[in-house]
Design an enzyme around this catalytic site. Structure first.
Site, PDB file in Angstrom:
ATOM      1  N   SER A 179       0.833  -1.203   0.000  1.00  0.00           N
ATOM      2  CA  SER A 179       0.000   0.000   0.000  1.00  0.00           C
ATOM      3  C   SER A 179       0.864   1.248   0.000  1.00  0.00           C
ATOM      4  CB  SER A 179      -0.900   0.004   1.240  1.00  0.00           C
ATOM      5  OG  SER A 179      -1.545   1.253   1.416  1.00  0.00           O
ATOM      6  N   TYR A 192      -2.502  -1.113  10.295  1.00  0.00           N
ATOM      7  CA  TYR A 192      -2.588  -1.455   8.870  1.00  0.00           C
ATOM      8  C   TYR A 192      -1.319  -1.019   8.141  1.00  0.00           C
ATOM      9  CZ  TYR A 192      -4.224  -1.116   3.990  1.00  0.00           C
ATOM     10  OH  TYR A 192      -4.358  -1.232   2.635  1.00  0.00           O
TER      11      TYR A 192
END
Length: 289
Positions: A179, A192
């Site tokens: 990400s 995350y």
């Protein structure tokens, strides 16, 4: 486009924020109707975790259009998994669907074992499953949330690579979804973002592993920026979504189908000289590293 390649009717959904009265538009799009396939994955087989919706579904459809048989893993959504399976088969490829928790090693072993039993070989592994939970303060991240996020996002990648490695064909491709948050961070997604940083390091390290090199397996990652998937409206508040996705030069969120060709590239021989890399598809955000 042939009749067999036309998109099956996708069920309409409302993606909700916080309660049943708030709906989010537009509908996330996982298929580009103008995509031109070239048989780049003909005869290949692939496993995609989190392949029932969003990025995973877009990749599964693109792989099928390029000639691959595709097995997808999913956790909860029967409707999404059924749609993806039917779409792959409508295109003309074989599909397998596995419900389960990627955070459990036994699930990874089961999926790989059944794919080998059914198809006899494995050429592509896409570690895509992920989850995220917004928290304003680090003190609000419970031990249970921390464990769950790491199990889903990074433990699962270790589990699937371990299970797949003895069966991966020479010259196979492993693609891990990381990400943009691994590179620029996220104040509301601490756990995350930490898992995504771990995925980037895992990708680079695995590409240098002697077992991987001996089998001529390429290992790469994709670092999406703001992609409009069902996970986004399910995660953020209406206020947080007002300007969501407008931080890059292109000034909009991306659709999942815009990511899919990157995975096709990394899965195919087009990227025969690429390993240990992370490709950034993020709408024009310049990332160092």
């Amino acid at each position: 486009m042939t009749n067999s390649d036309k998109e099956t009717q996708k069920p309409k959904k409302n993606y909700l924020i916080n309660d049943d009265s708030k709906n989010i538009n537009p509908e996330p799009q996982t298929e580009d109707p103008n995509y031109k396939a070239a048989g780049k994955l003909k005869g290949k087989t692939a496993i995609i975790t989190g392949g029932d919706s969003g990025i995973g579904q877009a990749v599964a459809i693109a792989f099928a259009k390029e000639g691959a048989d595709v097995a997808i893993g999913y956790l909860e959504s029967e409707d999404d998994a059924t749609y993806t399976k039917n779409r792959i088969e409508k295109i003309g490829q074989k599909a397998l669907v596995f419900k389960g928790d990627v955070g459990q090693e036994s699930y990874a072993k089961e999926v790989v074992s059944k794919v080998i039993e059914e198809w006899g070989h494995l050429d592509i592994l896409v570690n895509n499953a992920g989850e995220q939970h917004v928290q304003e303060k680090i003190g609000d991240i419970t031990a249970e949330q921390l464990d769950r996020t790491f199990r889903t996002n990074i433990f699962s990648q270790f589990y699937f690579v371990k299970a797949a490695m003895p069966h991966l064909s020479e010259g196979a491709s492993i693609i891990n979804t990381t990400s943009i948050t691994a590179y620029r961070g996220s104040e509301h997604l601490l756990d995350y973002s930490a898992t995504k940083g771990a995925i980037t390091a895992f990708t680079r390290s695995l590409s240098q592993n002697s077992e991987v090199i001996d089998k001529k397996i390429r290992v790469n990652g994709v670092a999406p920026g703001p992609i409009w998937t069902p996970l986004i409206p399910a995660t953020f508040t209406e206020e947080q979504l007002k300007d969501w996705g407008k931080g890059g030069a292109i000034e909009r969120a991306g659709q999942a189908f815009e990511l899919a060709p990157t995975y096709v590239y990394l899965a195919s021989t087009d990227s025969s000289y690429v390993s240990g890399q992370v490709l950034h598809v993020n709408g024009g955000v310049v990332i160092n590293g």
